[in-house]
Design an enzyme around this catalytic site. Structure first.
Site, PDB file in Angstrom:
ATOM      1  N   ARG A  71      -4.361   8.418  30.208  1.00  0.00           N
ATOM      2  CA  ARG A  71      -5.519   7.851  29.507  1.00  0.00           C
ATOM      3  C   ARG A  71      -6.659   8.846  29.677  1.00  0.00           C
ATOM      4  O   ARG A  71      -7.417   8.783  30.633  1.00  0.00           O
ATOM      5  CB  ARG A  71      -5.870   6.469  30.057  1.00  0.00           C
ATOM      6  N   LYS A  95     -15.126  -9.455  30.947  1.00  0.00           N
ATOM      7  CA  LYS A  95     -15.047  -8.343  31.904  1.00  0.00           C
ATOM      8  C   LYS A  95     -15.488  -7.031  31.242  1.00  0.00           C
ATOM      9  O   LYS A  95     -16.294  -6.290  31.812  1.00  0.00           O
ATOM     10  CB  LYS A  95     -13.590  -8.207  32.387  1.00  0.00           C
ATOM     11  N   ASN A  96     -14.962  -6.766  30.054  1.00  0.00           N
ATOM     12  CA  ASN A  96     -15.213  -5.454  29.440  1.00  0.00           C
ATOM     13  C   ASN A  96     -16.626  -5.309  28.875  1.00  0.00           C
ATOM     14  O   ASN A  96     -17.017  -4.211  28.467  1.00  0.00           O
ATOM     15  CB  ASN A  96     -14.167  -5.171  28.349  1.00  0.00           C
ATOM     16  N   ARG A 121      -7.696  -8.574  38.740  1.00  0.00           N
ATOM     17  CA  ARG A 121      -8.685  -7.623  38.227  1.00  0.00           C
ATOM     18  C   ARG A 121      -9.402  -8.206  37.017  1.00  0.00           C
ATOM     19  O   ARG A 121     -10.558  -7.892  36.783  1.00  0.00           O
ATOM     20  CB  ARG A 121      -8.007  -6.324  37.780  1.00  0.00           C
ATOM     21  N   VAL A 177     -10.078  11.289  29.286  1.00  0.00           N
ATOM     22  CA  VAL A 177     -11.523  11.026  29.138  1.00  0.00           C
ATOM     23  C   VAL A 177     -12.207  12.219  28.453  1.00  0.00           C
ATOM     24  O   VAL A 177     -13.384  12.450  28.630  1.00  0.00           O
ATOM     25  CB  VAL A 177     -12.208  10.712  30.499  1.00  0.00           C
ATOM     26  N   ASP A 206      -5.045  -5.280  23.931  1.00  0.00           N
ATOM     27  CA  ASP A 206      -5.069  -6.102  25.142  1.00  0.00           C
ATOM     28  C   ASP A 206      -4.420  -7.478  24.951  1.00  0.00           C
ATOM     29  O   ASP A 206      -4.307  -8.243  25.906  1.00  0.00           O
ATOM     30  CB  ASP A 206      -6.512  -6.275  25.642  1.00  0.00           C
ATOM     31  N   ILE A 254      -2.708   1.993  19.612  1.00  0.00           N
ATOM     32  CA  ILE A 254      -3.771   2.451  20.522  1.00  0.00           C
ATOM     33  C   ILE A 254      -3.139   3.172  21.717  1.00  0.00           C
ATOM     34  O   ILE A 254      -3.548   4.272  22.085  1.00  0.00           O
ATOM     35  CB  ILE A 254      -4.639   1.267  21.020  1.00  0.00           C
ATOM     36  N   CYS A 296      -2.371   5.674  33.966  1.00  0.00           N
ATOM     37  CA  CYS A 296      -2.155   4.321  34.439  1.00  0.00           C
ATOM     38  C   CYS A 296      -0.715   3.956  34.131  1.00  0.00           C
ATOM     39  O   CYS A 296       0.042   4.790  33.649  1.00  0.00           O
ATOM     40  CB  CYS A 296      -3.153   3.350  33.838  1.00  0.00           C
TER      41      CYS A 296
HETATM   42  C1  UD1 Z   1     -11.094  -0.196  26.702  1.00  0.00           C
HETATM   43  C2  UD1 Z   1     -10.811  -1.481  27.450  1.00  0.00           C
HETATM   44  C3  UD1 Z   1      -9.298  -1.719  27.520  1.00  0.00           C
HETATM   45  C4  UD1 Z   1      -8.684  -1.674  26.120  1.00  0.00           C
HETATM   46  C5  UD1 Z   1      -9.079  -0.392  25.377  1.00  0.00           C
HETATM   47  C6  UD1 Z   1      -8.640  -0.388  23.928  1.00  0.00           C
HETATM   48  C7  UD1 Z   1     -12.665  -1.584  29.004  1.00  0.00           C
HETATM   49  C8  UD1 Z   1     -13.138  -1.506  30.405  1.00  0.00           C
HETATM   50  N1  UD1 Z   1     -11.364  -1.375  28.776  1.00  0.00           N
HETATM   51  O1  UD1 Z   1     -10.504   0.860  27.450  1.00  0.00           O
HETATM   52  O2  UD1 Z   1      -9.094  -3.009  28.099  1.00  0.00           O
HETATM   53  O3  UD1 Z   1      -7.278  -1.713  26.230  1.00  0.00           O
HETATM   54  O4  UD1 Z   1     -10.525  -0.256  25.389  1.00  0.00           O
HETATM   55  O5  UD1 Z   1      -9.175  -1.453  23.247  1.00  0.00           O
HETATM   56  O6  UD1 Z   1     -13.424  -1.891  28.100  1.00  0.00           O
HETATM   57  N2  UD1 Z   1      -8.924   8.237  24.262  1.00  0.00           N
HETATM   58  C9  UD1 Z   1      -8.856   9.617  24.260  1.00  0.00           C
HETATM   59  N3  UD1 Z   1      -9.831  10.323  24.916  1.00  0.00           N
HETATM   60  C10 UD1 Z   1     -10.865   9.698  25.548  1.00  0.00           C
HETATM   61  C11 UD1 Z   1     -10.932   8.299  25.534  1.00  0.00           C
HETATM   62  C12 UD1 Z   1      -9.938   7.576  24.886  1.00  0.00           C
HETATM   63  O7  UD1 Z   1      -7.944  10.208  23.697  1.00  0.00           O
HETATM   64  O8  UD1 Z   1     -11.725  10.394  26.108  1.00  0.00           O
HETATM   65  C13 UD1 Z   1      -7.876   7.463  23.554  1.00  0.00           C
HETATM   66  C14 UD1 Z   1      -7.065   6.555  24.483  1.00  0.00           C
HETATM   67  O9  UD1 Z   1      -6.006   7.240  25.098  1.00  0.00           O
HETATM   68  C15 UD1 Z   1      -6.621   5.481  23.517  1.00  0.00           C
HETATM   69  C16 UD1 Z   1      -7.786   5.345  22.535  1.00  0.00           C
HETATM   70  O10 UD1 Z   1      -8.542   6.550  22.690  1.00  0.00           O
HETATM   71  O11 UD1 Z   1      -5.482   5.910  22.807  1.00  0.00           O
HETATM   72  C17 UD1 Z   1      -8.692   4.167  22.778  1.00  0.00           C
HETATM   73  O12 UD1 Z   1      -9.058   4.122  24.163  1.00  0.00           O
HETATM   74  P1  UD1 Z   1     -10.459   3.568  24.620  1.00  0.00           P
HETATM   75  O13 UD1 Z   1     -11.022   2.695  23.539  1.00  0.00           O
HETATM   76  O14 UD1 Z   1     -11.298   4.683  25.115  1.00  0.00           O
HETATM   77  O15 UD1 Z   1     -10.054   2.673  25.877  1.00  0.00           O
HETATM   78  P2  UD1 Z   1     -10.909   2.366  27.160  1.00  0.00           P
HETATM   79  O16 UD1 Z   1     -12.366   2.407  26.836  1.00  0.00           O
HETATM   80  O17 UD1 Z   1     -10.400   3.169  28.295  1.00  0.00           O
END
Ligand code: UD1
Length: 418
Positions: A121, A22-23, A396, A123, A304, A326, A116
């Site tokens: 979470r 999926k990812n 999902r 961006v 995960d 994480i 969530c």
């Molecule tokens: C992806 C995966 C999710 C997995 C996660 C961590 C997908 C669709 N989802 O989520 O299943 O649990 O990686 O392996 O691939 N962070 C920030 N700012 C940002 C972005 C992230 O602070 O702009 C932090 C997050 O809160 C978290 C860490 O970075 O603590 C890692 O998150 P991230 O790797 O970005 O997760 P996702 O890409 O959302």
């Protein structure tokens, strides 16, 4: 809303074929926005998340055709570069359209995904990255509003390793003018798959699979073809289920190297693991040993898989700990596992799990995707019946999970609209 009814106590036995990841599928489908040429991908899992993204891409004007396990996506042009809240709130990965929309059309309006079940979470890394490539970004009415004339290559260094931000910037840099360097890039196999796919479209990328990516943008992208890598989290979930239930299961169509951290922990727990070229077989021990698990970016133990291992360790022969580095409070499954008799205490980002001899069935509620999987695993060993509600979370991310489990001998069935 559908429910799952599980009668615990049967060891899982046999072979199960693992679906496409999926990812990996989600960002690769979004890469279609970069080019007017058709992109063809196979082994895309049939999941709620991939159909949500198909809907979003369709709304943007992308033609998506699906037949015989092949998906062909073509973004000749787009209607409006907008990802609305209604879709983004159900699937955070929709934010992956930001980079490609901005790079190709110079404009994007993408809803902020919000938090969530286990907390905020952000961006911010995605936004800052786009700004470093020269975009103007504002937050207006809950939307990320980004504009640019032409993105320009830059050197970025992420302070946190982020899968999503790395993928988004990779797609933006694919069409930026000049070279972009991403330091502290995520090394997850799904990012490697995206980078390889972009390279097959004609983007120059060095350092694929490492934490330093150098991307040379181009406007001349060509048609591309890819097969999705296997879903390492689905595979890990079945391996954990086998080890917990006293079973003997072979997961097939996998890339064993992607499962090293999970396999290492299963061996430490006493399971007998046989690794072949494209499959992994797990034979359970009499009783599982307790473990110390700490999640970390790839190649570390995946967050995960944290919930599923919590279920597994709840019946181990001693006291275990799981620390999630994480997501500090990804523990919504704890209260539900406790309803099944698990003895778990959480302090900060560490859960201490005192193994109990057995769990007992109860009605429980799924709170997120991987929490749902953990509850199913617990239900498979619990005495009598466990009913898991709110399984739309599960749909999902797991393709036909109850059918696959039935194929391994589990007594599990879906009750529609219950
Ligand atoms: C992806 C995966 C999710 C997995 C996660 C961590 C997908 C669709 N989802 O989520 O299943 O649990 O990686 O392996 O691939 N962070 C920030 N700012 C940002 C972005 C992230 O602070 O702009 C932090 C997050 O809160 C978290 C860490 O970075 O603590 C890692 O998150 P991230 O790797 O970005 O997760 P996702 O890409 O959302």
């Amino acid at each position: 809303m559908d429910k799952l009814r599980i009668r615990g106590g049967r060891p899982l036995e046999g072979e199960v074929r693992i679906s496409g990841a999926k990812n990996a599928a989600l960002p690769i489908m979004c890469a279609a926005l970069l080019s007017a040429e058709p992109l063809s991908v196979t082994n895309v899992p049939r999941l709620m998340d991939t159909s949500t993204l198909t809907k979003l891409l369709g709304q943007l004007g992308v033609e998506v055709k699906r037949s015989d396990g092949r998906m062909v996506l073509q973004a000749k042009t787009i209607s409006r570069p907008v990802a609305p809240y209604e879709l983004v709130k159900t699937m955070r990965a929709s934010v992956y359209v930001l980079g490609p929309l901005l790079a190709r059309f110079g404009e994007a309006r993408v809803s902020l995904p919000g938090g969530c079940a286990w907390g905020p979470r952000p961006v911010d890394l995605h936004i800052r990255g786009m700004q470093q490539l020269g975009a103007e970004v504002e937050i207006e009415h809950g939307y990320i509003v980004a504009r640019c004339d032409k993105l320009k290559g830059a050197t970025l260094s992420f302070e946190i390793s982020s899968v999503g931000a790395t993928g988004n910037i990779l797609m933006a840099a694919a069409m930026a003018q000049g070279k972009t360097i991403i330091e502290n890039a995520a090394c997850e196999p799904e990012i490697e798959a995206l980078a390889e796919f972009l390279a097959s479209m004609g983007v120059g990328i060095e350092g694929v699979g490492t934490s330093r990516l150098a991307v040379t943008g181009t406007d001349r992208l060509h048609p591309a073809d890819a097969s999705m890598i296997p879903d390492r989290i689905e595979a890990g979930t079945f391996l954990a289920a086998a080890a917990m239930t006293g079973g003997d299961v072979e997961v097939t169509s996998v890339t064993p190297g992607h499962l090293d951290a999970v396999i290492g922990k299963l061996e430490e727990a006493g399971a007998d693991v046989l690794v072949h070229e494209r499959s992994v077989r797990v034979r359970a021990p009499e009783r599982l040993n307790p473990l110390r698990v700490t999640t970390a970016p790839y190649p570390g133990f995946p967050t995960d898989m944290q919930a599923q291992f919590m279920a597994l360790l709840s019946i181990a022969s001693g006291t275990s700990t799981i620390t999630d580095t994480i997501y500090q409070d990804r523990f919504t499954h704890v209260a539900e596992l406790q309803r099944l008799g698990a003895d778990i205490r959480v302090e900060g980002n560490t859960a201490t799990i005192h193994g109990v001899p057995s769990l007992s069935g109860a009605p429980v509620m799924a709170t997120d995707l991987r929490a749902s999987a953990a509850l199913i695993l617990a239900g498979l060993v619990a005495k009598s019946e466990t009913r898991v509600s709110r399984i739309y979370h599960l749909d999902r991310g797991y393709e036909r999970i109850e059918e696959k489990l039935q194929g391994l001998g589990a007594a599990i069935r879906r009750v529609r609209g219950a």
